[in-house]
Each structure stands twice: as C-alpha cells, then as structure tokens.
Write a protein that holds these residues in place. Sequence first.
Motif, PDB file in Angstrom:
ATOM      1  N   HIS A 178      19.222  33.125   7.614  1.00 43.38           N
ATOM      2  CA  HIS A 178      20.089  33.386   8.766  1.00 43.38           C
ATOM      3  C   HIS A 178      21.401  33.973   8.275  1.00 43.38           C
ATOM      4  O   HIS A 178      21.893  33.601   7.215  1.00 43.38           O
ATOM      5  CB  HIS A 178      20.421  32.084   9.509  1.00 43.38           C
ATOM      6  CG  HIS A 178      19.219  31.309   9.927  1.00 43.38           C
ATOM      7  ND1 HIS A 178      18.522  31.586  11.092  1.00 43.38           N
ATOM      8  CD2 HIS A 178      18.578  30.265   9.350  1.00 43.38           C
ATOM      9  CE1 HIS A 178      17.519  30.737  11.208  1.00 43.38           C
ATOM     10  NE2 HIS A 178      17.524  29.915  10.156  1.00 43.38           N
ATOM     11  N   VAL A 179      21.961  34.848   9.072  1.00 36.44           N
ATOM     12  CA  VAL A 179      23.298  35.343   8.779  1.00 36.44           C
ATOM     13  C   VAL A 179      24.240  34.684   9.779  1.00 36.44           C
ATOM     14  O   VAL A 179      24.006  34.722  10.993  1.00 36.44           O
ATOM     15  CB  VAL A 179      23.389  36.873   8.935  1.00 36.44           C
ATOM     16  CG1 VAL A 179      24.805  37.344   8.609  1.00 36.44           C
ATOM     17  CG2 VAL A 179      22.374  37.540   8.039  1.00 36.44           C
ATOM     18  N   MET A 180      25.260  34.058   9.246  1.00 37.16           N
ATOM     19  CA  MET A 180      26.221  33.406  10.128  1.00 37.16           C
ATOM     20  C   MET A 180      27.527  34.176  10.058  1.00 37.16           C
ATOM     21  O   MET A 180      27.970  34.585   8.992  1.00 37.16           O
ATOM     22  CB  MET A 180      26.444  31.968   9.656  1.00 37.16           C
ATOM     23  CG  MET A 180      27.363  31.184  10.551  1.00 37.16           C
ATOM     24  SD  MET A 180      27.104  29.420  10.241  1.00 37.16           S
ATOM     25  CE  MET A 180      28.448  28.769  11.182  1.00 37.16           C
ATOM     26  N   ASN A 181      28.136  34.397  11.221  1.00 32.95           N
ATOM     27  CA  ASN A 181      29.444  35.036  11.247  1.00 32.95           C
ATOM     28  C   ASN A 181      30.234  34.499  12.427  1.00 32.95           C
ATOM     29  O   ASN A 181      29.700  34.363  13.530  1.00 32.95           O
ATOM     30  CB  ASN A 181      29.291  36.561  11.352  1.00 32.95           C
ATOM     31  CG  ASN A 181      30.629  37.254  11.118  1.00 32.95           C
ATOM     32  OD1 ASN A 181      31.417  36.814  10.285  1.00 32.95           O
ATOM     33  ND2 ASN A 181      30.881  38.303  11.873  1.00 32.95           N
ATOM     34  N   LYS A 182      31.478  34.166  12.169  1.00 30.31           N
ATOM     35  CA  LYS A 182      32.377  33.672  13.218  1.00 30.31           C
ATOM     36  C   LYS A 182      31.724  32.613  14.096  1.00 30.31           C
ATOM     37  O   LYS A 182      31.743  32.685  15.321  1.00 30.31           O
ATOM     38  CB  LYS A 182      32.881  34.838  14.054  1.00 30.31           C
ATOM     39  CG  LYS A 182      33.652  35.822  13.176  1.00 30.31           C
ATOM     40  CD  LYS A 182      34.503  36.760  13.964  1.00 30.31           C
ATOM     41  CE  LYS A 182      35.376  37.556  13.001  1.00 30.31           C
ATOM     42  NZ  LYS A 182      35.691  38.897  13.520  1.00 30.31           N
ATOM     43  N   GLY A 183      31.114  31.644  13.439  1.00 31.80           N
ATOM     44  CA  GLY A 183      30.648  30.469  14.179  1.00 31.80           C
ATOM     45  C   GLY A 183      29.340  30.652  14.923  1.00 31.80           C
ATOM     46  O   GLY A 183      29.038  29.869  15.829  1.00 31.80           O
ATOM     47  N   ALA A 241      17.865  38.481   2.716  1.00 36.32           N
ATOM     48  CA  ALA A 241      18.849  38.135   1.688  1.00 36.32           C
ATOM     49  C   ALA A 241      19.110  39.314   0.756  1.00 36.32           C
ATOM     50  O   ALA A 241      20.248  39.579   0.376  1.00 36.32           O
ATOM     51  CB  ALA A 241      18.370  36.925   0.889  1.00 36.32           C
ATOM     52  N   LEU A 242      18.042  40.025   0.422  1.00 40.66           N
ATOM     53  CA  LEU A 242      18.172  41.196  -0.460  1.00 40.66           C
ATOM     54  C   LEU A 242      19.007  42.274   0.224  1.00 40.66           C
ATOM     55  O   LEU A 242      19.874  42.901  -0.384  1.00 40.66           O
ATOM     56  CB  LEU A 242      16.784  41.750  -0.799  1.00 40.66           C
ATOM     57  CG  LEU A 242      15.960  40.884  -1.750  1.00 40.66           C
ATOM     58  CD1 LEU A 242      14.502  41.349  -1.787  1.00 40.66           C
ATOM     59  CD2 LEU A 242      16.573  40.917  -3.157  1.00 40.66           C
ATOM     60  N   GLU A 243      18.752  42.444   1.493  1.00 40.79           N
ATOM     61  CA  GLU A 243      19.483  43.436   2.275  1.00 40.79           C
ATOM     62  C   GLU A 243      20.982  43.094   2.281  1.00 40.79           C
ATOM     63  O   GLU A 243      21.827  43.970   2.083  1.00 40.79           O
ATOM     64  CB  GLU A 243      18.919  43.437   3.693  1.00 40.79           C
ATOM     65  CG  GLU A 243      19.414  44.564   4.558  1.00 40.79           C
ATOM     66  CD  GLU A 243      18.938  44.381   6.009  1.00 40.79           C
ATOM     67  OE1 GLU A 243      17.742  44.084   6.220  1.00 40.79           O
ATOM     68  OE2 GLU A 243      19.793  44.499   6.910  1.00 40.79           O
ATOM     69  N   GLU A 303      28.609  45.170   8.437  1.00 39.23           N
ATOM     70  CA  GLU A 303      27.941  45.539   9.694  1.00 39.23           C
ATOM     71  C   GLU A 303      28.084  44.436  10.757  1.00 39.23           C
ATOM     72  O   GLU A 303      28.349  44.692  11.921  1.00 39.23           O
ATOM     73  CB  GLU A 303      26.483  45.857   9.351  1.00 39.23           C
ATOM     74  CG  GLU A 303      25.461  45.335  10.292  1.00 39.23           C
ATOM     75  CD  GLU A 303      24.037  45.562   9.744  1.00 39.23           C
ATOM     76  OE1 GLU A 303      23.140  45.549  10.558  1.00 39.23           O
ATOM     77  OE2 GLU A 303      23.839  45.749   8.503  1.00 39.23           O
ATOM     78  N   TYR A 304      27.959  43.152  10.297  1.00 38.66           N
ATOM     79  CA  TYR A 304      28.036  42.040  11.260  1.00 38.66           C
ATOM     80  C   TYR A 304      29.469  41.806  11.711  1.00 38.66           C
ATOM     81  O   TYR A 304      29.734  41.444  12.838  1.00 38.66           O
ATOM     82  CB  TYR A 304      27.468  40.765  10.646  1.00 38.66           C
ATOM     83  CG  TYR A 304      26.068  40.978  10.124  1.00 38.66           C
ATOM     84  CD1 TYR A 304      24.995  41.030  11.017  1.00 38.66           C
ATOM     85  CD2 TYR A 304      25.831  41.174   8.774  1.00 38.66           C
ATOM     86  CE1 TYR A 304      23.714  41.268  10.553  1.00 38.66           C
ATOM     87  CE2 TYR A 304      24.560  41.409   8.301  1.00 38.66           C
ATOM     88  CZ  TYR A 304      23.496  41.455   9.191  1.00 38.66           C
ATOM     89  OH  TYR A 304      22.236  41.691   8.732  1.00 38.66           O
TER      90      TYR A 304
END
Lengths: 254, 491
Positions: free
Chosen positions: A222-227, A238-240, A248-249
Amino acid sequence: MAMLEIDNLHAKIEGEEGREILKGLTLSVNPGEVHAIMGPNGSGKSTLSYILAGKEDYEVTDGSVTFEGEDLLEMEIDERAAKGLFLAFQYPIEVPGVATMTFLRSALNAQRKKRGEEEISTPDFLRLIRERAGGLGISQDMLKRGVNVGFSGGEKKRAEILQMAVLQPKLCILDETDSGLDIDALKVVSEGVNALRSPDRAMIVITHYQRLLNHIVPDVVHVMNKGRIVRSGGKELALELEANGYAEYQQDAA
Amino acid sequence: MPAVQETVEQVRSIDVDQYKYGFFTDIESEKAAKGLTEETVRFISAKKDEPEWMLEWRLEAFRRWQTMREPDWARVNYPPIDYQELYYYAAPKKKDGPKSIDDIDPEILATYEKLGIPLRERDALLGIESGASRVAVDAVFDSVSVATTFKEELAKAGVIFMPISEAIREYPELVKKYLGSVVPVTDNFFATLNSAVFSDGSFVYVPKGVRCPMELSTYFRINERNTGQFERTLIIADEGAYVSYLEGCTAPMRDENQLHAAVVELVALADAEIKYSTVQNWYPGDSQGKGGIYNFVTKRGDCRGDRSKISWTQVETGSAITWKYPSCILRGDESRGEFYSIAISNGYQQVDSGTKMIHLGKNTTSRIISKGIAAGHSDNTYRGLVSAHRKATGARNFTNCDSLLIGDKCGAHTVPYIESKNSSAQFEHEATTSKISEDQLFYCQQRGLDPEEATALIVNGFVKDVLQQLPMEFAVEAQKLISVSLEGSVG
Ligand SMILES: Nc1ncnc2c1ncn2[C@@H]1O[C@H](COP(=O)(O)OP(=O)(O)OP(=O)(O)O)[C@@H](O)[C@H]1O
Ligand SMILES: [Mg+2]
C-alpha cells in the motif's frame, strides 16, 4: 472474515488544536497475509500503528477498527496485546534494571493470565527463549541486560523481533524494523520474521525500502500519503516506488 | 486519559487503608502514667529491674533532654508534638515476664502469626526440614520484648541475642562498655529522649572470630494507642566476627499519629562485619494523610577496628514521617561503610532520609546507593553527608542517588553535603531524577502488562541494585511490599 478491518479511520492528535493525521484510512488484512505500507515521512504510518496498539495521544474522530470481529478501539492496550496484537516499535523503549528475560516472561504470563491460560513453566520458558534468541543471534548476555538498555540500534530491532517470536501474536505490526540494520542483520531479522509467517498470522510491515521486501515478500503493497491509503497493488508496486518516488502521489493529493 | 494521569488518579484514590498490618490486638496492658517526668523514667527503670547505674544514665539523659529543642532542619512538616500527652511505657499485662514461649499470651502469638512471623521455635524448626532458612527472631510488642527464639542454639556458638532489658541485667559490663558509645546520650533530641525512656529492643554480641550461624531478626510492633515506642538496639561484632541482622516494623491503623524514636548502635571491631537490614512498614496514614507513625530514628555504626565493615540496607515504605540517617563512622584504617536504600512514599507521606559517611581512618571507603520513589502527594528527600577528616588519607566515596516520580503532585529532593579536609580524598557523586514515562508504560502495556503491573515492573527495575543487597528471603518480601505500598498505582 478479515482479521483486521479498518474503515474510514479519522484520527487527530489529542487536545483542542490537535491536527488531523489520519484522514479516512481504509484497510483490510486477512489471516496469513503480509501487507507492506510505504509512504513519505510524516504521512502517518507510525500514527496508524500507535492507534491500532491503543496509544493515548490520539483521538479517533470517525471510522471504525475491528479485530477478529471485535471493536478494537474499545479495548485497553494490554487487552489488545493479549488478544494477539503486537507492535515492533520504530524506536524501542528502554526499561532500565529489568532484564529482557524477566520482562518477556512477565509479559508472556500477563497475556496468558488474561486469556485464562496457565503460566508458562520455567523450563518451558527457558527452552522457548533460548531457541528463539539463538535463531536471531541474540546472546544470553543481552537477555540479562535491561530491556533495550545499551543496545545498539540494530540490537534493539532484533530484540523487538525476539519479543514477537516469544509472544507469538496473531497480528504483527513492524514499524521500520529494517532501519538501522546492517546487511547481515537485515537477513537474520527477515528470516526471523519469515519463520513466523503462518496461515493464521497476519503482518503489516511498514518500511521505506523495497530491499526489505526482497526478504519478506508481501502479498499486498500500500502507498500511504497524508493519512490515507492512496494506492494498493502487488509486490511490484514497491519496485515502482523505488524507481519513481512519491512525487506522483503528493501531487495527486495536493 | 494518558496513562500517567490515570496513575495519578489512582494514587489519589488510593486507600492506604489497604495497609494490611493495620489490625489492633485487644489485650490488656499496663501503662506508665501519661506524660514524661523524672517519675516516668524511674517507673520504666524499676519495671525493668534495672541496676542503679542504668537509672542514673537514664536520668542524666532526661535532664539533658529537657534543655534540648526538637530539630527543624528536615524537609518535613507536622504539628507540634505534645510530649506530655504520650504514654512512654506499655506492656502486655502479665504477672511476670514470659519465661518461655508457652507463657506468652496467645493473642500476641496470634498477632505475630498474622504478621507472618513464626515465634515458636518448633514451627521454625519445622521450617528447616522443608528447606526454609532459619532466622532467629526477637519480637518487641509495644515496650517489651515478648519472645526470642533460637536462644540456646545461638548460645552454643557464643552469640548473645536477647532483649536489651535482659542484657542490662545479665551482661552489665558489655552493655556499660558499649551503650551510648556510638550514639552519645547527648547526640540529638530524639536520641536523648530515647536514652531516657527506652523500654526494650535487642542486644547482640558476636564473640571474636565467630560467624553468627543464622540471620538475626527483630520484629517491632506498636499496638497501644497514644504510646510512643522507643526501642534501643545494640549490636557488637568482636574482632573477625560476622553478623547479619534484620528488623521489621508494623503498627495498627489509627487516626492519631504515633511516635517512634529508636536508637540503633553498631560496633564493629577489627576485621568484623555487620550487615543491618531494615524493612520499615509502619502504618503510613490514610489516603488523606490522617494518622500514621512519626518515625524519628537515630542509627549509627562505628567501624571501630581496622578493616571492619558495616553495611546498612533499608526498604522504607511506611510511616507518615520518616527522619532517619543510618550512618557509618569509619574510624579503623581500611574500614568500609555501605548504605543501600529504597524509600517509597505515597499518599501524604514525608520522607527525609539518607546517610552520613564519616571518614576518619586511612584508606577508608564508602558507598551510597539511594533510590527514592515518590507517588501521590508525598515528598521524598535524600539528605547525605560524606566527610573526610584531616587524617583520612586515601578516603574514597561513591554516591549514587536516583529519584523516580510517579505523577506530578509529589516531590523528590536531593541534598548532598560533602566536606573534605584531606586533599587525597576522592568523592564521586551521581544523581538523577526521572519520571515513569508515558512511553515506558505504553511499551510495557503493549506487551501485555496492565498499568499496575507495568509500574511495578518499572519500579522494581529502578530499585534492583538495592534489592540485591537484601538477604534472599527478605528481597522477595521487599519486592512484594514495594508493590503493595504503591497500590493504586501498582497491582
Ligand atoms: N504525538 C504527536 N504530537 C504531535 N504531532 C504528532 C504526534 N504524532 C505524530 N505527529 C505528527 O503526525 C505526522 C505523522 O507522523 P508519523 O510518525 O505517523 O509519520 P510516519 O509516516 O511514521 O513518518 P516516518 O516515515 O518519518 O516514520 C507527523 O507530521 C508528525 O509530526
Ligand atoms: Mg514512522
């Protein structure tokens, strides 16, 4: 049924002017699965792990969390532990004068007592800890020293995994267990974690580095950003991320 | 609510009323008339059948006391004590003193049993068979000693262990020689008061080269209302002798404060060693600070001979007020003094305790390890003096004072005094003050411990260095006591 079900979780720092850190986080983890959470500094990864463990500096303002069908947020910290939730700390805490051995035994017996089980016998405990410590390259001397006192950064992380291996929880949350480990230690710790993988145990692995995920191969990333979880995918995600970073996120969220 | 805040709340609501030794034994007693006059002193001396010289000694102390003022330098607050409102002597009523254990009032035996102290040698002997270690016990109930166990066996080794009132009659030469030789009659207000009115306590003499074959122990119990307890203990280890001694103290719960002013003197001759341990658990008062024992105690050891050693270990959990500084006079060359202390205060308790290490001889060494734990609204002060005399070449001291705070309504203070008149003296002092942190509690709880278990574990870790100094069987007791005295914050 999922083991852990987090739905639209909103949480802020306790107090009048507390800033909101988690802003509608949704995540579902099944027994046997390993989930990796990656994300920029300050995105709320540790906060999520603390809230799941029950730390009192945060206030949940919306959403819900269930653990094996029960409302996790209603439970005391030690009750969650006894039910099988374990957090390997990003920054393990020192408890001077309490030998790691004594600490672990008290913890294990406290959990057993809460679950209505018998205390572990001394020989059984010694056998268990010797076996688990050996696998992680932890010396008897370290077991006699105060919990985390005078341990190097890497030793602290290893000791966290030892605790996990002795307490045998159902849900393991590892917060940056790889940071501070040299290459060899990373391997030892990963092997220790992998040895604990089982069909009825789930893991959430928080990390900044795809390197760890070569050793502990996740089912979901999972990618987490700003909560919030902003993207989920397979292990190739993960490699990406390693190649492209989080730019980008961060734009998306802005 | 953050965990520490919660702990504070729990401490606030703590019933120190959980004090489990707070029962009162209903027993008829014989008391001296209320108040303190020359007559009181004569009465006590007569009750004890004392020789004339002892009476004179007491009267001199009494006259001196009348000219003295109560000290006020300690960090403790209490309303003035009216010394004329107290009783100075109370004894369980009996025609004659007990001749053997079978003559002791069963009520008193039951009291000690309740306290977990077996007085019957038979019971204690049964204990040996089951592997428990043997401890010879002297029990002091209010003003008199009610039983001393294992007397004969000790006598075989040449060790004298008996109530001091008996020693005054049976071994007057020894008593005359040593009584007041460490804590002079004029030493301080409370010691002088004790010298005038002390009623009982223990006497120990270990002859040359003898290693006392068992732990010696005295249990002090205050039972009567409005009665001061003034015990006097004198321990002499002759050349090359060794003895380990432990005292324990409890009292009933009462609304009014009770006074306890003891004097303990230790004398170690050349190559002798005395290890003196205390587990002090006098009634501390209730959750509002009402009642409790005023504990004003003078304890001092004299390392009189070369290479002698005196070691004080104390676990102080009780009393409303503690004023106590077990000290060592390092007179003999290469003598050594040690002070290991755990002082726990909760509720409204006030503790002002510490030690004095007076280096007089050459190459004398001393070591001080003090652990103060304050919870609730209590105040906990370490006060210590380390001094080197002009002739104390090569004196060395190491002091480590750590304070731990639980909650934010309590206080911890460290007041070290250092005086050195010899330039070769080396004194090291370390001090820390810390709080049980939210993070530590959270960490322990995350591993499955509840807040009380977590606090107990952290506190036990904090005092570990000192607990290790206690004789094995008492270390376990002390550990339990620590948990109990922090009850409300600890399970
Ligand atoms: N108790 C707190 N008081 C104040 N701010 C806090 C507290 N806990 C977290 N924060 C803030 O919340 C945000 C998220 O922090 P968190 O530690 O969860 O991030 P993270 O994703 O684990 O970061 P990192 O990758 O650096 O470990 C940060 O801005 C942090 O400063
Ligand atoms: Mg973090």
